[in-house]
Scaffold this motif. Structure first.
Motif, PDB file in Angstrom:
ATOM      1  N   LYS A 223      57.919  37.269  35.973  1.00 24.91           N
ATOM      2  CA  LYS A 223      57.104  36.523  35.997  1.00 24.91           C
ATOM      3  C   LYS A 223      57.135  35.370  34.793  1.00 24.91           C
ATOM      4  O   LYS A 223      57.457  33.772  34.641  1.00 24.91           O
ATOM      5  CB  LYS A 223      57.372  36.279  37.647  1.00 24.91           C
ATOM      6  N   SER A 224      55.978  35.426  34.608  1.00 20.51           N
ATOM      7  CA  SER A 224      55.275  35.151  33.298  1.00 20.51           C
ATOM      8  C   SER A 224      55.249  36.064  32.414  1.00 20.51           C
ATOM      9  O   SER A 224      54.560  37.341  33.107  1.00 20.51           O
ATOM     10  CB  SER A 224      54.159  34.873  33.912  1.00 20.51           C
ATOM     11  N   GLU A 226      52.552  36.982  31.027  1.00 18.02           N
ATOM     12  CA  GLU A 226      51.096  37.814  30.849  1.00 18.02           C
ATOM     13  C   GLU A 226      51.054  38.763  32.442  1.00 18.02           C
ATOM     14  O   GLU A 226      49.632  39.368  32.728  1.00 18.02           O
ATOM     15  CB  GLU A 226      49.902  36.530  30.900  1.00 18.02           C
ATOM     16  N   ASP A 227      51.972  37.953  33.434  1.00 23.04           N
ATOM     17  CA  ASP A 227      52.144  38.577  34.867  1.00 23.04           C
ATOM     18  C   ASP A 227      52.199  40.064  35.085  1.00 23.04           C
ATOM     19  O   ASP A 227      53.512  40.080  35.047  1.00 23.04           O
ATOM     20  CB  ASP A 227      52.853  37.580  35.174  1.00 23.04           C
ATOM     21  N   SER A 377      44.805  44.567  33.790  1.00 26.41           N
ATOM     22  CA  SER A 377      45.979  43.828  33.066  1.00 26.41           C
ATOM     23  C   SER A 377      44.745  42.079  32.243  1.00 26.41           C
ATOM     24  O   SER A 377      44.076  42.940  32.194  1.00 26.41           O
ATOM     25  CB  SER A 377      46.229  43.013  34.663  1.00 26.41           C
ATOM     26  N   HIS A 378      45.572  41.647  31.976  1.00 24.76           N
ATOM     27  CA  HIS A 378      45.364  39.866  31.229  1.00 24.76           C
ATOM     28  C   HIS A 378      43.734  40.544  30.113  1.00 24.76           C
ATOM     29  O   HIS A 378      42.699  40.446  29.999  1.00 24.76           O
ATOM     30  CB  HIS A 378      44.530  39.431  32.044  1.00 24.76           C
ATOM     31  N   CYS A 397      39.820  32.788  39.113  1.00 25.34           N
ATOM     32  CA  CYS A 397      41.642  31.683  38.953  1.00 25.34           C
ATOM     33  C   CYS A 397      41.857  30.442  38.736  1.00 25.34           C
ATOM     34  O   CYS A 397      42.449  29.964  39.338  1.00 25.34           O
ATOM     35  CB  CYS A 397      42.499  32.254  40.097  1.00 25.34           C
ATOM     36  N   TYR A 400      43.116  29.588  32.897  1.00 25.48           N
ATOM     37  CA  TYR A 400      43.657  30.858  32.499  1.00 25.48           C
ATOM     38  C   TYR A 400      43.598  30.371  30.818  1.00 25.48           C
ATOM     39  O   TYR A 400      43.745  29.477  30.285  1.00 25.48           O
ATOM     40  CB  TYR A 400      44.663  31.028  33.027  1.00 25.48           C
ATOM     41  N   GLU A 425      50.762  39.233  39.728  1.00 23.21           N
ATOM     42  CA  GLU A 425      50.551  38.074  40.209  1.00 23.21           C
ATOM     43  C   GLU A 425      48.657  38.146  40.288  1.00 23.21           C
ATOM     44  O   GLU A 425      48.705  38.480  41.534  1.00 23.21           O
ATOM     45  CB  GLU A 425      50.857  37.444  40.807  1.00 23.21           C
TER      46      GLU A 425
END
Length: 434
Positions: A223-224, A226-227, A377-378, A397, A400, A425
């Motif tokens: 979706k993005s 980074e997601d 992640s991230h 959250c 970001y 997500e």
């Protein structure tokens, strides 16, 4: 016209001041006698009954005839020249028409074949050139007509020739006007077709640009960009991820990531950075029953972090070469600080960042007992120490911040040995865990 050019026979006659055949007068006279065309001049000519007078009227008539003859000769030459000019104009008109038709048909064929081809040549230049040619031809015709009028004012042309020439000029002018009208219509049609073609091409290009922009923004199946998360489900020496970007020389850094692991004993090595000559330039590791450790230039600091409960946790560590000061954050809270961790040592550039394995040589020779088991992640890295408020905002959250040195985007991460990337997500998944 030819009747005016009948040869004249000059007959030498002798007399006494009277016509030939008379007597009693002295002197010589030349008598002009009209002879039909084609007559043999060697034969004697009967001059009886054909005596010409020498009155002033006859002299005037003779001068008029000579002048008319010269005028007609000049007109004949002018007409021959004008006929050549008319032929040249007709030839140019035919060439213009053939050229316009061939260009029009070629453009229409190109449009019907491929609307995404190159743009057709702009017809404005061709049509304007044809228009200039038409105007030049019209100017030349008008000049010829004025010349004809000037010539005819000095003499009289036969009615049939004058009418024929006027009729021909009228026809030529009509043809020119018709051709100019056709060219104007063709110009309008070509302009409309070109405008429509350009519009279609611009619409297609805009669609492609929008699609490219979307792909550049996402550039992945997620979706993005980074997601997503990297999953390393087994403790092996062949499952790992690799960051395509390397690091510059740095005098401070902050590393943040989301971790989820329930491995025991120890979650392993979430990441390591090795450079030639120092495989443990930066390492975050929890090995066996030892606490989590941060290594800088193979120097060790123990961190008061615990993340092996199978839930998502936000982890950040900061370091600066000044006094080797470090900080450790978990879920937005600073849980520990320290100093003298490789003080005044600059982080060396040009190394390799590995996710899930500890490097014994740059980019390889992994130890399965030190492998990370879980999901991460991230992973972001900055070349400065972040403020506590920024770290807290990312953990909650509410903000970001991609790393200015290593941002977490799909295209920057490669996976090997069975490691996988999947959509995630993180904030929704974290709420679900809690």
């Amino acid at each position: 016209m030819r009747a005016l050019f009948v040869p004249l026979l000059l007959i030498y006659a002798s007399g006494s001041g009277k016509v030939a055949g008379a007597s009693g007068a002295k002197g010589n006279r030349f008598v002009c006698t009209a002879v039909p065309a084609g007559t043999d001049l060697s034969c004697p000519v009967d001059t009886s009954g054909r005596v010409q007078s020498t009155s002033p009227q006859e002299e005037e008539l003779r001068n008029i005839i000579i002048q008319l003859r010269e005028t007609i000769l000049q007109q004949k030459e002018t007409i021959v020249s004008q006929q050549g000019t008319i032929k040249e104009l007709n030839s140019k008109l035919a060439r213009c028409e053939a050229d316009a038709k061939s260009r029009g048909s070629a453009r229409r064929k190109d449009y019907s074949k491929n609307t995404m081809g190159d743009l057709p040549r702009d017809p404005t230049e061709t049509v304007e050139q044809l228009g200039k040619t038409m105007q030049s031809l019209k100017d030349r015709l008008e000049s010829l007509e004025q010349q004809l009028r000037a010539n005819t004012s000095g003499g009289t042309l036969p009615n049939d020739l004058r009418d024929l020439l006027k009729h021909r000029l009228t026809d030529l002018e009509s043809q020119l006007l018709t051709r100019v009208t056709e060219l104007e219509e063709e110009k309008s049609q070509l302009y409309n077709e070109t405008t429509a073609h350009r519009q279609r091409t611009e619409n297609t290009l805009n669609s492609l640009l929008e699609r490219i922009t979307e792909l550049e923004k996402s550039n992945s199946a997620f979706k993005s960009p980074e997601d997503f998360k990297v999953s390393l489900p087994l403790r092996t020496n062949y499952l790992y991820g690799r960051i395509k970007k390397s690091l510059p020389e740095m005098y401070a850094f902050t590393v943040c990531m989301w971790l989820k692991s329930s491995a025991s004993p120890g979650i392993g090595t979430p990441f390591s950075y090795g450079v030639p000559g120092q495989a443990n330039e930066i390492v975050l590791i929890e090995w066996g029953n030892s606490p989590m450790e941060l290594l800088v230039n193979d120097k060790v600091a123990q961190l008061p972090l615990s993340v092996s409960d199978g839930r998502w946790h936000h982890i950040c560590v900061t370091w600066t070469t000044r006094d080797g000061f470090w900080e450790a954050y978990q879920d937005g809270e600073r849980l520990g600080t320290g100093e003298n961790l490789a003080p005044w040592h600059p982080i060396k550039p040009g190394g390799v960042i590995i996710l899930g394995q500890e490097q014994d040589i740059v980019g390889g020779r992994f130890d399965a007992t030190q492998a990370f088991v879980g999901e991460l992640s991230h992973f972001n890295m900055w070349d400065r120490v972040l403020r506590p408020i920024d770290i807290s905002a990312m953990a909650n959250c509410s903000a970001y911040m991609p790393g200015n040195v290593v941002p977490w985007v799909d295209v920057n991460v490669e996976v090997f040995g069975g490691a996988t990337k999947a959509a995630l997500e993180i904030c929704e998944d974290r709420l679900f865990d809690s």
